[in-house]
Design a protein around this motif. Structure first.
Motif, PDB file in Angstrom:
ATOM      1  N   GLY A  80      -2.396  -5.982 -10.004  1.00 19.61           N
ATOM      2  CA  GLY A  80      -3.525  -5.086 -10.240  1.00 19.61           C
ATOM      3  C   GLY A  80      -3.604  -4.633 -11.689  1.00 19.61           C
ATOM      4  N   LEU A  81      -4.781  -4.772 -12.266  1.00 22.10           N
ATOM      5  CA  LEU A  81      -4.976  -4.445 -13.686  1.00 22.10           C
ATOM      6  C   LEU A  81      -4.808  -2.963 -13.964  1.00 22.10           C
ATOM      7  N   PHE A  82      -5.610  -2.160 -13.262  1.00 21.33           N
ATOM      8  CA  PHE A  82      -5.659  -0.736 -13.594  1.00 21.33           C
ATOM      9  C   PHE A  82      -4.421   0.003 -13.099  1.00 21.33           C
ATOM     10  N   SER A  83      -3.974  -0.358 -11.888  1.00 20.10           N
ATOM     11  CA  SER A  83      -2.813   0.363 -11.367  1.00 20.10           C
ATOM     12  C   SER A  83      -1.593   0.110 -12.258  1.00 20.10           C
ATOM     13  N   HIS A  84      -1.457  -1.104 -12.801  1.00 19.58           N
ATOM     14  CA  HIS A  84      -0.337  -1.347 -13.723  1.00 19.58           C
ATOM     15  C   HIS A  84      -0.472  -0.484 -14.968  1.00 19.58           C
TER      16      HIS A  84
ATOM     17  N   LEU B 244      -2.818  12.586  -7.702  1.00 23.09           N
ATOM     18  CA  LEU B 244      -3.259  11.302  -7.149  1.00 23.09           C
ATOM     19  C   LEU B 244      -2.060  10.612  -6.512  1.00 23.09           C
ATOM     20  N   CYS B 245      -2.362   9.763  -5.560  1.00 22.12           N
ATOM     21  CA  CYS B 245      -1.317   9.003  -4.892  1.00 22.12           C
ATOM     22  C   CYS B 245      -1.661   7.535  -5.100  1.00 22.12           C
ATOM     23  N   LEU B 246      -0.798   6.816  -5.805  1.00 21.89           N
ATOM     24  CA  LEU B 246      -1.180   5.486  -6.266  1.00 21.89           C
ATOM     25  C   LEU B 246      -0.230   4.393  -5.840  1.00 21.89           C
ATOM     26  N   ASN B 247      -0.848   3.288  -5.521  1.00 24.43           N
ATOM     27  CA  ASN B 247      -0.105   2.099  -5.173  1.00 24.43           C
ATOM     28  C   ASN B 247      -0.190   1.130  -6.342  1.00 24.43           C
ATOM     29  N   LEU B 248       0.923   0.499  -6.679  1.00 25.55           N
ATOM     30  CA  LEU B 248       0.899  -0.521  -7.722  1.00 25.55           C
ATOM     31  C   LEU B 248       0.425  -1.811  -7.049  1.00 25.55           C
TER      32      LEU B 248
ATOM     33  N   THR C 153     -12.975   0.349 -14.872  1.00 29.80           N
ATOM     34  CA  THR C 153     -13.064   1.643 -14.161  1.00 29.80           C
ATOM     35  C   THR C 153     -12.592   1.470 -12.730  1.00 29.80           C
ATOM     36  N   ARG C 154     -11.814   2.417 -12.262  1.00 30.44           N
ATOM     37  CA  ARG C 154     -11.373   2.397 -10.856  1.00 30.44           C
ATOM     38  C   ARG C 154     -11.466   3.816 -10.288  1.00 30.44           C
ATOM     39  N   ALA C 155     -11.693   3.862  -8.960  1.00 32.56           N
ATOM     40  CA  ALA C 155     -11.794   5.154  -8.271  1.00 32.56           C
ATOM     41  C   ALA C 155     -10.444   5.517  -7.661  1.00 32.56           C
ATOM     42  N   TYR C 156     -10.112   6.803  -7.675  1.00 31.80           N
ATOM     43  CA  TYR C 156      -8.880   7.278  -7.027  1.00 31.80           C
ATOM     44  C   TYR C 156      -9.157   8.596  -6.317  1.00 31.80           C
ATOM     45  N   SER C 157      -8.792   8.656  -5.034  1.00 27.82           N
ATOM     46  CA  SER C 157      -9.014   9.871  -4.241  1.00 27.82           C
ATOM     47  C   SER C 157      -8.105  10.992  -4.729  1.00 27.82           C
ATOM     48  N   LEU C 158      -8.653  12.186  -4.742  1.00 26.50           N
ATOM     49  CA  LEU C 158      -7.837  13.340  -5.116  1.00 26.50           C
ATOM     50  C   LEU C 158      -6.922  13.681  -3.939  1.00 26.50           C
TER      51      LEU C 158
ATOM     52  N   GLY D  38      -1.474   3.448   4.083  1.00 26.51           N
ATOM     53  CA  GLY D  38      -1.028   3.424   2.695  1.00 26.51           C
ATOM     54  C   GLY D  38      -1.520   4.626   1.907  1.00 26.51           C
ATOM     55  N   THR D  39      -2.031   4.334   0.688  1.00 26.78           N
ATOM     56  CA  THR D  39      -2.488   5.429  -0.164  1.00 26.78           C
ATOM     57  C   THR D  39      -3.788   6.060   0.350  1.00 26.78           C
ATOM     58  N   GLY D  40      -4.334   5.513   1.415  1.00 20.70           N
ATOM     59  CA  GLY D  40      -5.478   6.139   2.095  1.00 20.70           C
ATOM     60  C   GLY D  40      -5.122   7.515   2.629  1.00 20.70           C
TER      61      GLY D  40
HETATM   62  C1  LIG Z   1     -13.383   5.586  -3.368  1.00 22.51           C
HETATM   63  C2  LIG Z   1     -12.063   4.907  -3.674  1.00 22.51           C
HETATM   64  C3  LIG Z   1     -10.900   5.659  -3.718  1.00 22.51           C
HETATM   65  C4  LIG Z   1      -9.678   5.039  -3.999  1.00 22.51           C
HETATM   66  N1  LIG Z   1      -8.546   5.790  -3.998  1.00 22.51           N
HETATM   67  C5  LIG Z   1      -7.348   5.206  -4.234  1.00 22.51           C
HETATM   68  C6  LIG Z   1      -6.149   5.981  -4.192  1.00 22.51           C
HETATM   69  O1  LIG Z   1      -6.167   7.200  -3.940  1.00 22.51           O
HETATM   70  N2  LIG Z   1      -4.970   5.345  -4.446  1.00 22.51           N
HETATM   71  C7  LIG Z   1      -4.916   3.998  -4.708  1.00 22.51           C
HETATM   72  O2  LIG Z   1      -3.811   3.472  -4.931  1.00 22.51           O
HETATM   73  N3  LIG Z   1      -6.041   3.234  -4.738  1.00 22.51           N
HETATM   74  C8  LIG Z   1      -7.249   3.814  -4.524  1.00 22.51           C
HETATM   75  N4  LIG Z   1      -8.400   3.066  -4.579  1.00 22.51           N
HETATM   76  C9  LIG Z   1      -8.294   1.657  -5.014  1.00 22.51           C
HETATM   77  C10 LIG Z   1      -8.382   1.617  -6.548  1.00 22.51           C
HETATM   78  O3  LIG Z   1      -9.678   1.992  -6.984  1.00 22.51           O
HETATM   79  C11 LIG Z   1      -8.100   0.219  -7.108  1.00 22.51           C
HETATM   80  O4  LIG Z   1      -8.878  -0.723  -6.430  1.00 22.51           O
HETATM   81  C12 LIG Z   1      -6.642  -0.159  -6.985  1.00 22.51           C
HETATM   82  O5  LIG Z   1      -5.830   0.725  -7.775  1.00 22.51           O
HETATM   83  C13 LIG Z   1      -6.421  -1.600  -7.474  1.00 22.51           C
HETATM   84  O6  LIG Z   1      -6.937  -1.671  -8.781  1.00 22.51           O
HETATM   85  P1  LIG Z   1      -6.277  -2.653  -9.829  1.00 22.51           P
HETATM   86  O7  LIG Z   1      -7.128  -2.734 -11.048  1.00 22.51           O
HETATM   87  O8  LIG Z   1      -4.823  -2.295 -10.026  1.00 22.51           O
HETATM   88  O9  LIG Z   1      -6.306  -4.033  -9.053  1.00 22.51           O
HETATM   89  P2  LIG Z   1      -7.310  -5.244  -9.294  1.00 22.51           P
HETATM   90  O10 LIG Z   1      -6.915  -5.978 -10.521  1.00 22.51           O
HETATM   91  O11 LIG Z   1      -8.723  -4.777  -9.196  1.00 22.51           O
HETATM   92  O12 LIG Z   1      -6.920  -6.084  -8.017  1.00 22.51           O
HETATM   93  C14 LIG Z   1      -7.476  -5.665  -6.774  1.00 22.51           C
HETATM   94  C15 LIG Z   1      -6.510  -5.981  -5.663  1.00 22.51           C
HETATM   95  O13 LIG Z   1      -5.873  -4.756  -5.281  1.00 22.51           O
HETATM   96  C16 LIG Z   1      -6.028  -4.551  -3.880  1.00 22.51           C
HETATM   97  N5  LIG Z   1      -6.010  -3.083  -3.664  1.00 22.51           N
HETATM   98  C17 LIG Z   1      -6.990  -2.179  -3.885  1.00 22.51           C
HETATM   99  N6  LIG Z   1      -6.571  -0.934  -3.590  1.00 22.51           N
HETATM  100  C18 LIG Z   1      -5.298  -1.061  -3.181  1.00 22.51           C
HETATM  101  C19 LIG Z   1      -4.331  -0.135  -2.737  1.00 22.51           C
HETATM  102  N7  LIG Z   1      -4.582   1.187  -2.714  1.00 22.51           N
HETATM  103  N8  LIG Z   1      -3.137  -0.637  -2.365  1.00 22.51           N
HETATM  104  C20 LIG Z   1      -2.865  -1.973  -2.445  1.00 22.51           C
HETATM  105  N9  LIG Z   1      -3.718  -2.880  -2.865  1.00 22.51           N
HETATM  106  C21 LIG Z   1      -4.928  -2.434  -3.226  1.00 22.51           C
HETATM  107  C22 LIG Z   1      -7.318  -5.234  -3.535  1.00 22.51           C
HETATM  108  O14 LIG Z   1      -7.355  -5.621  -2.188  1.00 22.51           O
HETATM  109  C23 LIG Z   1      -7.278  -6.439  -4.445  1.00 22.51           C
HETATM  110  O15 LIG Z   1      -6.538  -7.480  -3.841  1.00 22.51           O
HETATM  111  C24 LIG Z   1      -9.626   3.645  -4.271  1.00 22.51           C
HETATM  112  C25 LIG Z   1     -10.805   2.898  -4.232  1.00 22.51           C
HETATM  113  C26 LIG Z   1     -12.010   3.494  -3.928  1.00 22.51           C
HETATM  114  C27 LIG Z   1     -13.267   2.668  -3.890  1.00 22.51           C
END
Ligand SMILES: Cc1cc2nc3c(=O)[nH]c(=O)nc-3n(C[C@H](O)[C@H](O)[C@H](O)COP(=O)(O)OP(=O)(O)OC[C@H]3O[C@@H](n4cnc5c(N)ncnc54)[C@H](O)[C@@H]3O)c2cc1C
Length: 230
Positions: free
Chosen positions: A74-78, A66-70, A48-53, A113-115
């Protein structure tokens, strides 16, 4: 509930604007600044991952953006970047406290960034002719990562009390705008004022650095709102 991907626009390498539709029949009710939690199974594990609207709420509308960074490795973003239009992902209803204080005061929004996502939602919903002064400092490495730049520039032309200050930490030689980290522009934005609310969103490194600095400069904890992505 399920969220179905409608479209994805890759705005820069590894940076995507996603449009989803919540399959709940009714509109998606949320407060600008909130996030959704998405869940899927990856390698036999529920992740589970959180993403801001990034969009503003609209009565009866169940589409959201949503605005997303790869994230590197990263597991979920991929997983999300591999989704095709029509694919669905499990989603929980919007949550979160990173919302504009009521009533809003003059505010400084700082994103890296995606913040930028929650601020796009907040500005779309709350910026109008009678809103307080809002300043958005948006830090990215390269000009190509200034997602939604044209929208914010349009808003700053339309509303003189909205200032949009993009800043690049690794500017190309052709860039004539602000440069350096977001921290380099805070004093100018505040102009000595302490009666301003400050909202921070992005990775922990930036959020923690700016919070410590604001506290050292006399800001009360209650004036500083933040969302950390990692
Ligand atoms: C409240 C909240 C809102 C969020 N909103 C967004 C959003 O709108 N867009 C978004 O892209 N992400 C957002 N995130 C981050 C998101 O939840 C994931 O952590 C992110 O997508 C990485 O997950 P992953 O499984 O791909 O990476 P993982 O396999 O969990 O690896 C985590 C790695 O990714 C890095 N990481 C985390 N977020 C980012 C990012 N945004 N850019 C670059 N590196 C990152 C961490 O520092 C860590 O090194 C948010 C997190 C929270 C807690």
């Amino acid at each position: 509930m399920q969220a179905k991907l409608i479209e994805r626009v890759e705005v820069a390498p590894g940076l995507g604007h996603f449009v989803f539709e919540a399959e709940n029949g009714a509109g998606l009710d949320f407060t600008p600044g909130q996030f959704v939690s998405l869940t899927t199974e990856i390698s036999a594990k529920q992740i589970t991952r959180a993403y801001s609207l990034a969009s503003a709420p609209c009565a009866g509308v169940n589409r959201f953006e949503l605005c997303l960074n790869l994230a590197p490795d990263g597991l979920f973003s991929h997983h999300l970047f591999r989704m095709k239009p029509g694919d669905a992902v499990e989603m929980r209803p919007p949550l979160g406290m990173f919302v504009l204080r009521r009533p809003p005061r003059d505010s400084l929004f700082i994103a890296t960034g995606t913040g930028i996502a929650p601020f796009r939602s907040i500005l779309k919903a709350h910026l109008n002719a009678s809103s307080p002064q809002f300043t958005l400092i948006f830090g990215v490495r390269h000009e190509s990562h200034l997602i939604y730049r044209a929208e914010f520039e349009d808003l700053s032309r339309q509303y003189p009390h909205f200032r949009f200050w993009p800043t690049l930490s690794r500017p190309e030689a052709s860039w004539i705008g602000r440069s350096g980290h977001v921290q380099a522009h805070i004093d100018e934005a505040l102009a000595g004022r302490r009666d301003v609310d400050v909202y921070l969103c992005g990775l922990k490194l930036m959020v923690d650095a700016v919070r410590s600095r604001l506290k050292a400069e006399g800001f009360d904890r209650k004036q500083i709102f933040y969302e950390k992505y990692d």
